[in-house]
Scaffold this motif. Structure first.
Motif, PDB file in Angstrom:
ATOM      1  N   ALA A 104      14.138  16.793   0.586  1.00  0.00           N
ATOM      2  CA  ALA A 104      15.322  16.123   1.138  1.00  0.00           C
ATOM      3  C   ALA A 104      15.042  14.644   1.355  1.00  0.00           C
ATOM      4  CB  ALA A 104      15.739  16.792   2.440  1.00  0.00           C
ATOM      5  N   ALA A 105      13.817  14.352   1.831  1.00  0.00           N
ATOM      6  CA  ALA A 105      13.486  12.944   2.057  1.00  0.00           C
ATOM      7  C   ALA A 105      13.498  12.176   0.745  1.00  0.00           C
ATOM      8  CB  ALA A 105      12.122  12.844   2.729  1.00  0.00           C
ATOM      9  N   ALA A 106      12.946  12.799  -0.311  1.00  0.00           N
ATOM     10  CA  ALA A 106      12.944  12.119  -1.603  1.00  0.00           C
ATOM     11  C   ALA A 106      14.371  11.886  -2.092  1.00  0.00           C
ATOM     12  CB  ALA A 106      12.154  12.948  -2.621  1.00  0.00           C
ATOM     13  N   ALA A 107      15.232  12.902  -1.921  1.00  0.00           N
ATOM     14  CA  ALA A 107      16.616  12.749  -2.353  1.00  0.00           C
ATOM     15  C   ALA A 107      17.301  11.630  -1.574  1.00  0.00           C
ATOM     16  CB  ALA A 107      17.375  14.061  -2.157  1.00  0.00           C
ATOM     17  N   THR A 108      17.007  11.549  -0.275  1.00  0.00           N
ATOM     18  CA  THR A 108      17.618  10.487   0.526  1.00  0.00           C
ATOM     19  C   THR A 108      17.150   9.123   0.054  1.00  0.00           C
ATOM     20  OG1 THR A 108      17.512  12.048   2.352  1.00  0.00           O
ATOM     21  CG2 THR A 108      18.068   9.781   2.886  1.00  0.00           C
ATOM     22  N   ARG A 109      15.843   9.029  -0.268  1.00  0.00           N
ATOM     23  CA  ARG A 109      15.342   7.744  -0.762  1.00  0.00           C
ATOM     24  C   ARG A 109      16.017   7.380  -2.068  1.00  0.00           C
ATOM     25  NH1 ARG A 109      10.275   9.522   1.087  1.00  0.00           N
ATOM     26  NH2 ARG A 109       9.736  10.383  -0.941  1.00  0.00           N
ATOM     27  N   LEU A 110      16.155   8.355  -2.945  1.00  0.00           N
ATOM     28  CA  LEU A 110      16.803   8.090  -4.227  1.00  0.00           C
ATOM     29  C   LEU A 110      18.232   7.644  -4.014  1.00  0.00           C
ATOM     30  CD1 LEU A 110      16.881   8.155  -7.294  1.00  0.00           C
ATOM     31  CD2 LEU A 110      17.326  10.595  -7.200  1.00  0.00           C
ATOM     32  N   ALA A 111      18.941   8.317  -3.119  1.00  0.00           N
ATOM     33  CA  ALA A 111      20.336   7.943  -2.860  1.00  0.00           C
ATOM     34  C   ALA A 111      20.409   6.507  -2.351  1.00  0.00           C
ATOM     35  CB  ALA A 111      20.960   8.905  -1.851  1.00  0.00           C
ATOM     36  N   ASP A 239      18.732   5.289 -17.476  1.00  0.00           N
ATOM     37  CA  ASP A 239      17.330   4.870 -17.437  1.00  0.00           C
ATOM     38  C   ASP A 239      16.963   4.340 -16.057  1.00  0.00           C
ATOM     39  OD1 ASP A 239      17.466   3.582 -20.844  1.00  0.00           O
ATOM     40  OD2 ASP A 239      16.992   5.577 -20.061  1.00  0.00           O
ATOM     41  N   ARG A 240      17.869   3.572 -15.469  1.00  0.00           N
ATOM     42  CA  ARG A 240      17.576   3.047 -14.138  1.00  0.00           C
ATOM     43  C   ARG A 240      17.472   4.169 -13.121  1.00  0.00           C
ATOM     44  NH1 ARG A 240      19.085  -2.704 -13.640  1.00  0.00           N
ATOM     45  NH2 ARG A 240      19.156  -2.412 -11.391  1.00  0.00           N
ATOM     46  N   LEU A 241      18.340   5.157 -13.268  1.00  0.00           N
ATOM     47  CA  LEU A 241      18.295   6.303 -12.350  1.00  0.00           C
ATOM     48  C   LEU A 241      16.933   6.978 -12.449  1.00  0.00           C
ATOM     49  CD1 LEU A 241      21.247   8.808 -12.029  1.00  0.00           C
ATOM     50  CD2 LEU A 241      19.005   9.201 -11.135  1.00  0.00           C
ATOM     51  N   HIS A 244      14.361   4.909 -10.627  1.00  0.00           N
ATOM     52  CA  HIS A 244      14.468   5.062  -9.168  1.00  0.00           C
ATOM     53  C   HIS A 244      13.892   6.390  -8.726  1.00  0.00           C
ATOM     54  CE1 HIS A 244      16.678   1.464  -8.385  1.00  0.00           C
ATOM     55  NE2 HIS A 244      17.698   1.794  -9.134  1.00  0.00           N
ATOM     56  N   ALA A 245      14.152   7.430  -9.515  1.00  0.00           N
ATOM     57  CA  ALA A 245      13.656   8.757  -9.138  1.00  0.00           C
ATOM     58  C   ALA A 245      12.135   8.777  -9.186  1.00  0.00           C
ATOM     59  CB  ALA A 245      14.248   9.811 -10.061  1.00  0.00           C
ATOM     60  N   GLU A 246      11.562   8.129 -10.200  1.00  0.00           N
ATOM     61  CA  GLU A 246      10.100   8.026 -10.277  1.00  0.00           C
ATOM     62  C   GLU A 246       9.537   7.445  -8.999  1.00  0.00           C
ATOM     63  OE1 GLU A 246       8.578   9.969 -13.086  1.00  0.00           O
ATOM     64  OE2 GLU A 246       7.272   8.451 -12.232  1.00  0.00           O
ATOM     65  N   ARG A 247      10.150   6.349  -8.575  1.00  0.00           N
ATOM     66  CA  ARG A 247       9.648   5.685  -7.377  1.00  0.00           C
ATOM     67  C   ARG A 247       9.845   6.559  -6.147  1.00  0.00           C
ATOM     68  NH1 ARG A 247      11.210   0.863  -9.878  1.00  0.00           N
ATOM     69  NH2 ARG A 247      13.351   1.057  -9.145  1.00  0.00           N
ATOM     70  N   ALA A 248      11.012   7.216  -6.091  1.00  0.00           N
ATOM     71  CA  ALA A 248      11.265   8.043  -4.902  1.00  0.00           C
ATOM     72  C   ALA A 248      10.277   9.199  -4.818  1.00  0.00           C
ATOM     73  CB  ALA A 248      12.699   8.572  -4.935  1.00  0.00           C
ATOM     74  N   LEU A 249       9.814   9.681  -5.970  1.00  0.00           N
ATOM     75  CA  LEU A 249       8.907  10.825  -5.962  1.00  0.00           C
ATOM     76  C   LEU A 249       7.451  10.400  -6.018  1.00  0.00           C
ATOM     77  CD1 LEU A 249      10.828  13.152  -8.423  1.00  0.00           C
ATOM     78  CD2 LEU A 249      10.497  13.503  -5.994  1.00  0.00           C
ATOM     79  N   ARG A 260      11.077  17.971 -10.593  1.00  0.00           N
ATOM     80  CA  ARG A 260      11.542  17.398 -11.846  1.00  0.00           C
ATOM     81  C   ARG A 260      12.966  16.901 -11.668  1.00  0.00           C
ATOM     82  NH1 ARG A 260       8.156  21.157 -14.612  1.00  0.00           N
ATOM     83  NH2 ARG A 260       9.589  22.869 -14.239  1.00  0.00           N
ATOM     84  N   LEU A 261      13.279  15.859 -12.431  1.00  0.00           N
ATOM     85  CA  LEU A 261      14.615  15.285 -12.355  1.00  0.00           C
ATOM     86  C   LEU A 261      15.472  15.865 -13.471  1.00  0.00           C
ATOM     87  CD1 LEU A 261      16.448  12.973 -11.160  1.00  0.00           C
ATOM     88  CD2 LEU A 261      15.627  11.591 -13.045  1.00  0.00           C
ATOM     89  N   HIS A 262      16.638  16.396 -13.111  1.00  0.00           N
ATOM     90  CA  HIS A 262      17.571  16.894 -14.115  1.00  0.00           C
ATOM     91  C   HIS A 262      18.872  16.133 -13.976  1.00  0.00           C
ATOM     92  CE1 HIS A 262      14.952  20.109 -15.244  1.00  0.00           C
ATOM     93  NE2 HIS A 262      14.927  20.609 -14.050  1.00  0.00           N
ATOM     94  N   LEU A 263      19.413  15.695 -15.090  1.00  0.00           N
ATOM     95  CA  LEU A 263      20.679  14.976 -15.065  1.00  0.00           C
ATOM     96  C   LEU A 263      21.685  15.651 -15.978  1.00  0.00           C
ATOM     97  CD1 LEU A 263      19.410  11.303 -15.535  1.00  0.00           C
ATOM     98  CD2 LEU A 263      19.953  12.436 -13.399  1.00  0.00           C
ATOM     99  N   THR A 264      22.922  15.771 -15.503  1.00  0.00           N
ATOM    100  CA  THR A 264      23.976  16.201 -16.421  1.00  0.00           C
ATOM    101  C   THR A 264      25.221  15.381 -16.107  1.00  0.00           C
ATOM    102  OG1 THR A 264      25.077  17.880 -15.075  1.00  0.00           O
ATOM    103  CG2 THR A 264      23.120  18.571 -16.247  1.00  0.00           C
ATOM    104  N   GLY A 265      26.207  15.503 -16.959  1.00  0.00           N
ATOM    105  CA  GLY A 265      27.438  14.753 -16.755  1.00  0.00           C
ATOM    106  C   GLY A 265      27.899  14.169 -18.073  1.00  0.00           C
TER     107      GLY A 265
END
Lengths: 836, 215
Positions: A104-111, A239-241, A244-249, A260-265
């Motif tokens: 949760a902390a990592a997700a908050t940092r990413l957000a 790519d930027r996302l 950011h996720a790399e840094r947050a984790l 692991r980071l998963h993206l869809t959309g």
């Protein structure tokens, strides 16, 4: 070359140079697009068009669903051997809890990082701030939104009941919570609003972040600034996302068990599709070139022929791309991939020109007419793509027609100047074997006809439907990606994309009013368990009329104070403590009605932006989404029946859209149209041939070859794919266009053995090169191209075989001389050839 | 009847409202890393001793009287019922008058059941007051000072005559927005009272009695 020859030929070359220069200029100015919707049928009704646009450009197209998922193996890693079962379980629970908190902390940092990033317009997460903003907006307008706020609620009896309920709440377990809003909202109107928002599935929130139900992935929703169709900008944002996720984790304690980071959309899908299409374009063309070059070099044993073949191929491709760029202004990536097939076709003309020459180097009679006819019939085949109604296929059609015409012209007017003076020796052994083998007797012809009849019977009598109109068959996305998208959407409580209930009005007010009118029908659908829930913008943004009605029911401050005092008299609640309530009601009574702007900066605001759409003709459309449809196949009918009555005279403005079924219906329509176009195309091709060949038997033979080829190819494709799609149908027309060339060259064959051998060899080589080109295409990751490639490859192989079997001399009968030659090496009596 | 319908709606909506209304103390919250053993190093020895004694006392069910003081009320609201401890960490607070309600406090969630309606679950992370109550009760029942100190700054006041008062102030700023302090009061090795003081000025006193309450 002599001066005279130079003067004769120079104008042609200058013209060629000019054309090439113009084409290069056009191509350099033409951008390449990779929008996969070009290969989907367009929307039919105006409502669908607006919604399709929204899917392409609107808020819905900019959403990226983000999941940080713990790898499967991680979790409490206690050593069971050294602990008792109970202690182990407690340890495991504690370890799981701490993992969840870290996630949760990592997700908050990413957000937080995404909010600061200018590429992202808005981020939705399970953080309290997001909730508070949403709730503050709802709460500020609660007396305009609460369906329970009517005059009865503000009578002494109504207030008395509401305050009694408040008292019970304040005493209960959640008392402190209710306390925080009690002074301003004692009737708990906010809860009433939330009730109306009802079946809104919000994901579970733990430690300040959204989680999937099993707690193994933290979820975020991000909205990019760039629209969905701008694939470049979407790729940049993605790519930027990731960065950011790399840094947050980065600070994750256990490097092996990193989430692991998963993206869809839609934007992510566009980027995936673009990558696949771009990879294809270069890979396929290079592969086709290489294979065909090797084939030619081996078969014709000349490197010069490669150089000669390159001229019409390159010119054709360039002119084809330039024409597409001139007509549409952009070039689709799939067209680039399809360019590989042009290599296979254009090289045919060089092969014919090279192989079918007399010893003295001059062209065989009729070879140019034959090539012209070949071009005409192929164009008839590609013309079906032009008329198919898909923008993407039309591009392929224009590209191919322009390309093969240019290649043919090059071959006719420029190649002879470059050919060596004497014809190169052809591989004689091969030529002899071909001559001997071709024109097989009754048995082999009958075999082919019987096989074709069996194939046709199989197709006609199949129990299952032959046709597959489901768009899922042509999406270039891997199944794993779409499945994950479905899971994330479900976990985030996002509505299904298949069904939309749309109300249309001349203005936003009218559309919202109509949406309100049908709301009882939607609630009835929920009660009947036809749907799990719905989301209508009218719930959070009522029409002005409704808002004014609710305002009128609100009492003025002095009246309310008095009523309040009476309601609370003798009770345990102090009327003075609720002065904020009185003031809030008074403010709501005189405030201007809220508009969509009221929700700016909140998650609700983003949803409204996606669901309340201004139509181009100055109307507006409200798009109501539903979730948890119980019976998808019948939902549209059921819902339409329930809602039609409520809409009354405006029933025409309410539409229940089943996007999947609508598209399939459209595809089926296109398919019928394509079938008609295909039949007309086949007739045109046979007519063209009849004009040229002028001998009924020969035409009949050619028609037989074509019919057998189509039947056998269609049956083979059905066996391979289980269903045929619209694109298979169009590819079959291509097959006819291409195979007609071979059949036409094989029937009637000229008398001279050397010429016969040359023709058969050239047909075999052309067939082989076309086959190679389309087999390479069949390896494409874009299903559209793969379907076309595999169909044409199989068709060409069958067609060349059939053409060879049915090869006949000018009499239209199998050449008895050939058969006799097989039986006795020296001529034989009893059979004579007659010239036509 | 609209009011009745809304009353029926309120219960299932509480988790929604609760999730939306409460501040989340967890942003940057400390992980529960304090060892689940007795007193942490550096704690007052008398405090540690008090909790050890509390932990050894029996934990049979006790009747309670809860008084809620609020600026909204004319007079404190009173409810009565029975409080039960189910080791290792679960409490059941069964309110009998004036409104029947059962509150179960587990490790991470609180479950409320009122009358015949379906139970609603609240995450303790999202409800600082309930979390404080749970922690205080648990600490007293099991003698686990360390868990209490993980989330609160704890101080002991005693008057030397056997009556003591433990004051706990929340460490996490998110929780401190709603919760001013938690008080545990008692005599000897018996916990008699838990009071939750809220920032709004309200307070909720839970008196554990075996006989008639002292006024």
């Amino acid at each position: 070359m002599t001066t005279g020859a130079l003067r004769r030929t120079a104008p042609r070359w200058i013209l060629w140079l000019a054309c090439v220069a113009a084409a290069l200029f056009q191509v350099s100015r033409t951008p390449v697009l990779t929008d996969i919707t070009a290969f989907l049928p367009g929307p039919s009704t105006p409502t669908q068009r607006v919604l399709a646009e929204q899917l392409r450009d609107g808020v819905a197209s900019r959403v990226v669903l983000v999941a940080l998922e713990l790898p499967a193996a991680s979790g409490a890693a206690t050593d069971p051997a050294t602990r008792t079962a109970e202690a182990g379980a407690a340890e495991a629970a504690a370890a799981d809890a701490s993992l969840e908190r870290a996630l949760a902390a990592a997700a908050t940092r990413l957000a937080a990082a995404l909010r600061d990033d200018p590429d992202f317009a808005w981020v939705g997460d399970g953080s309290p701030r997001s909730f508070e903003r949403d709730l503050a907006a709802l709460s500020a307008a609660r007396y305009l939104l609460d369906p329970g706020a009517d005059a009865a609620a503000f009578t002494p009896e109504g207030l008395s009941a509401a305050f009694e309920r408040l008292r019970v709440e304040l005493r209960g377990a959640a008392g402190p919570l209710v306390r925080s809003i009690a002074a301003e909202d004692p009737t708990l109107a906010t809860l009433g609003v939330l009730a109306a928002l009802g079946g809104d599935a919000t994901p579970a929130s733990r430690h300040g972040a959204w989680f999937t139900p099993d707690g193994r992935a933290a979820l975020l929703v991000a909205e990019t600034v760039a629209p969905g169709f701008d694939v470049d900008a979407q790729q940049r944002a993605i790519d930027r996302l990731r960065a950011h996720a790399e840094r947050a984790l980065a600070a994750w304690p256990d490097a092996h068990a990193r989430p692991r980071l998963h993206l869809t959309g839609p934007g992510v899908f566009g980027a995936i599709a673009r990558d696949a299409i771009e990879r294809d374009a270069t890979r396929l063309s290079a592969l086709a070139l290489a294979l065909i070059a090797v084939l030619l070099a081996l078969a014709l044993r000349s490197v010069r022929v490669l150089g000669l073949a390159a001229l019409p191929v390159a010119t054709g491709a360039l002119v084809g791309f330039a024409c597409v760029g001139a007509v549409w202004g952009t070039l689709h990536g799939v067209t680039l991939g399809f360019g590989a097939t042009l290599i296979g076709e254009a090289v045919d003309y060089a092969i014919y020109a090279w192989v079918q020459r007399r010893d003295d180097g001059s062209a065989s009679p009729g070879v140019w007419r034959g090539i012209a006819l070949a071009i005409a019939t192929s164009c008839a085949g590609y013309a079906a793509m032009l008329l198919s109604g898909f923008a993407g296929l039309a591009q392929l059609g224009v590209f191919s027609i322009a390309g093969i015409v240019a290649a043919g012209l090059c071959a006719r007017w420029l190649l002879p100047d470059l050919m060596p003076a004497r014809a190169a020796p052809l591989p004689e052994a091969l030529g002899r074997r071909l001559s001997a083998w071709s024109g097989g007797g009754r048995a082999s012809r009958a075999a082919i006809v019987i096989a074709a009849a069996a194939a046709a019977a199989y197709l006609a009598l199949r129990p299952a439907s032959t046709w597959n109109d489901d768009l899922a068959a042509i999406t270039p996305l891997p199944a794993a990606v779409t499945e994950r998208d479905g899971r994330l959407r479900a976990a985030l409580g996002l509505p299904e994309v298949r069904f939309v209930i749309a109300t249309r009005g001349a203005s936003r007010e009218e559309a919202l009013a109509l949406a309100e009118r049908i709301e009882p029908g939607l609630r009835a659908l929920v009660d009947a368990h036809a749907i799990a829930g719905y989301r209508s913008p009218a719930t959070v943004l009522p029409s002005v009329a409704t808002q004014r009605r609710r305002q009128a029911a609100l009492p003025a401050a002095p009246v309310l104070r008095e009523t309040l005092a009476r309601a609370l008299a003798g009770g345990n609640l102090r009327a003075e403590a609720f002065e904020p309530f009185v003031e809030a009601v008074d403010r709501a009574r005189t405030a201007p009605p809220i508009t969509a702007a009221h929700y700016d900066g909140t998650g609700i605001g983003r949803r409204i932006a996606a669901q309340l759409v201004d139509a181009p003709d100055s109307g507006a459309i409200v798009a109501i989404t539903v979730a948890g449809v119980a019976d998808p196949d019948r939902f549209a009918a059921v819902a339409a029946a329930r809602l039609a009555g409520l809409a009354g005279e405006r029933a025409a403005q309410v539409a229940v859209l089943d996007l999947k079924a609508d598209v399939e219906h459209l595809v089926a329509e296109y398919r019928t149209r394509a079938l008609h176009v295909a039949l007309a195309g086949w007739a045109a091709i046979v007519a063209l041939l009849a004009l040229r060949v002028r001998e009924r038997r020969a035409v009949a033979t050619i028609a037989t070859v074509l019919a057998c080829t189509v039947a056998l190819t269609a049956a083979a494709m059905t066996l391979l794919y289980n269903h045929l799609t619209l694109f298979h149908l169009l590819a079959l027309l291509l097959v006819v266009g291409v195979v007609s060339n071979y059949a036409m060259f094989c029937t009637p064959l000229p008398q001279a053995a050397a010429d016969r051998a040359a023709i058969l060899l050239s047909v075999l080589l052309c067939g082989a090169s076309t086959f190679l080109a389309f087999v390479v295409l069949a390896r494409s990751s874009a299903p559209v191209l793969a379907m076309i490639g595999s169909t044409v490859a199989v068709g060409v192989a069958v067609g060349v075989l059939a053409s060879g079997v049915f090869a006949a001399t000018a009499t239209g009968r199998p050449d008895p001389g050939l058969a006799a030659a097989r039986q006795a090496p020296t001529g034989s009596p009893g059979s004579r050839t007659r010239s036509a | 009847m609209r009011a009745g319908r809304r009353a029926a709606l309120a219960a299932p909506l509480l988790p929604v409202a609760a999730a939306l209304l409460a501040g989340h103390p967890a942003r940057g919250a400390r992980a529960q890393t304090a060892p689940a053993t007795g007193a942490a190093a550096g704690a007052e020895p008398r405090l540690a001793e008090l909790f050890t004694r509390l932990g050894r006392a029996s934990t049979r069910p006790r009747r309670f009287v809860e008084r809620r003081h609020s600026a909204l009320f004319v007079a404190p609201e009173e409810s009565r019922g029975v409080l039960r401890f189910e080791p290792p960490a679960t409490f059941e607070k069964r309110t009998e008058t004036p409104t029947a309600e059962v509150l179960r406090l587990d490790e991470r969630t609180a479950t409320v059941r009122r009358g015949g309606s379906a139970p609603t679950s609240l995450a303790l992370d999202a409800h600082p007051s309930l979390a404080a109550l749970a922690r205080g009760l648990r600490a007293a029942a099991s003698g686990d000072l360390g868990t209490l100190e993980a989330a609160f700054e704890v101080r002991l006041e005693d008057d030397g005559g056997g009556r003591w008062r433990v004051l706990a102030v929340p460490r996490d700023p998110g929780a401190a927005r709603f919760l001013a302090r938690l008080e545990l009061g008692g005599t000897g090795d018996r916990l008699e009272r838990i009071t939750v003081h809220e920032r709004s000025g309200d307070r909720s006193e839970l008196w554990l009695i075996d006989e008639a309450p002292r006024r």
